[in-house]
Design an enzyme around this catalytic site. Sequence first.
Site, PDB file in Angstrom:
ATOM      1  CG  ASP A   1      -6.033  -3.621  -3.901  1.00  0.00           C
ATOM      2  OD1 ASP A   1      -6.842  -2.693  -3.759  1.00  0.00           O
ATOM      3  OD2 ASP A   1      -4.818  -3.521  -3.644  1.00  0.00           O
TER       4      ASP A   1
ATOM      5  NE  ARG B   1      -8.714   2.338   9.894  1.00  0.00           N
ATOM      6  CZ  ARG B   1      -7.595   1.945   9.311  1.00  0.00           C
ATOM      7  NH1 ARG B   1      -7.019   2.701   8.400  1.00  0.00           N
ATOM      8  NH2 ARG B   1      -7.046   0.808   9.628  1.00  0.00           N
TER       9      ARG B   1
ATOM     10  CB  SER C   1      -0.944  -0.057   1.215  1.00  0.00           C
ATOM     11  OG  SER C   1      -1.933   0.906   1.104  1.00  0.00           O
TER      12      SER C   1
ATOM     13  CG  HIS D   1      -5.631  -2.128  -0.209  1.00  0.00           C
ATOM     14  ND1 HIS D   1      -4.617  -2.012  -1.136  1.00  0.00           N
ATOM     15  CD2 HIS D   1      -5.222  -1.437   0.887  1.00  0.00           C
ATOM     16  CE1 HIS D   1      -3.653  -1.257  -0.634  1.00  0.00           C
ATOM     17  NE2 HIS D   1      -3.993  -0.910   0.599  1.00  0.00           N
ATOM     18  CG  ASP D   2      -6.285  -3.731   4.863  1.00  0.00           C
ATOM     19  OD1 ASP D   2      -5.338  -3.082   4.393  1.00  0.00           O
ATOM     20  OD2 ASP D   2      -6.998  -3.314   5.800  1.00  0.00           O
TER      21      ASP D   2
END
Length: 378
Positions: free
Chosen positions: A322, A226, A156, A355-356
């Site tokens: 992602d 967040r 990232s 993505h994570d």
Amino acid sequence: MASIIATEDSRFGLRRQVRLAGPLNLSSGATLGPVDIAYETYGQLDADGSNAILICHALTGDQYVASEHPGTGKPGWWWRMVGEGKPVDPARHFIICANVIGSCMGSSGPASVDPATGDPYAMRFPVLTIADMVRAQALLLDHLGVARLSAVIGGSMGGMQALTWPTLFPDRVESCVVIASTARHSAQNIAFHEVGRQAIMADPQWRGGDYYADGQVPSAGLAVARMAAHITYLSEAGLTEKFGRRLQGRDAKTFGFDADFQVESYLRHQGLSFVDRFDANSYLYITRAMDYYDIAEDHGGSLAHAFTASKARFCLVSFDTDWLYPTTESRIIVHALNASGAQASFVELSSPFGHDAFLLECPELNRVVDGFLKGGRA
Ligand SMILES: CC(=O)SCCNC(=O)CCNC(=O)[C@H](O)C(C)(C)COP(=O)(O)OP(=O)(O)OC[C@H]1O[C@@H](n2cnc3c(N)ncnc32)[C@H](O)[C@@H]1OP(=O)(O)O
Ligand SMILES: N[C@@H](CCO)C(=O)O
């Protein structure tokens, strides 16, 4: 000139913070000095200095890559990748991970005291770029006596720093691993960040960033920022599998605005727990740095140009789910590396986690990184 602010031996490694005199010349034309950098190291530097690996963290990450986070008590954020018997192994490597400048875990950032005023910088802290973060890391390496990096690795925003390293310091990087990342922030990336920033700045507690004195922080705005961002770190399929339309602790809808759905409760939890570990102004500064990131723009519009002076080997990894930094972004980097004559390998891994995924269980990712590092004897 450098002075050690804090050094603490712990069972998790060496916790350190160093004050480097600077000044650090920033992309904006401003300067920063002194420059505090909080970092951790694991393993020993070889006599010939050939085994140093720099791990770069993502937006809300920190230096505790393989050590327990002192605030949350959670294991290091990349314990799956870094540690004994892992691809990045303190038995073989001298591993460095530093908190990026602009952040809030001990490196200079908006919460730091401005020596000119004796007060926290707040929004008087200079606006940074990813390149500035890398330049600060280079100062740290100078301080540690690390002339060359066997590898620089990141996912990232960590991947943005890793990719920037050979463009700024081509003689200092032998190999570069860029995971779930990109060579520039897209309009969609900037758009999501702007939503988060506006949520923070719309919070009455933000007060132009000057909230440090009374500790009344803009928690609500930061939590919403967040929550919105966290959705981009996941995949639609992953969210459906994890929560679907299931209700949270109830048998029926309330016909109100409580967290009826599990996914709402989960996001609220992610927002609230984030506020406990992160500074709202740091969030503004780091997201801005990511938005300004565009390696080609800094090299006359040509991404390939950025790498012509580099002899590094590159490993690019993307994840099929992602949508924040999709595989197409990694392919753009690979094409540029090919055009510049660099040695580059690329793999798209399959994962339901979006993505994570790079932070979660992914044996294939470990195999890829391990093979790449060993291929270069790192
Ligand atoms: C990359 C870097 O450089 S470092 C920065 C990375 N670190 C982070 O981003 C930390 C926050 N992010 C996360 O936790 C990310 O989701 C991940 C990918 C890192 C971890 O993913 P997972 O292990 O799958 O955790 P998951 O996303 O399920 O979240 C678990 C949390 O949600 C909570 N949770 C799960 N379901 C619910 C629910 N229905 N209601 C409320 N809370 C819930 C769990 O209790 C747990 O809380 P805790 O973290 O306080 O213990
Ligand atoms: N979830 C990680 C990666 C985001 O890019 C973070 O918060 O830093």
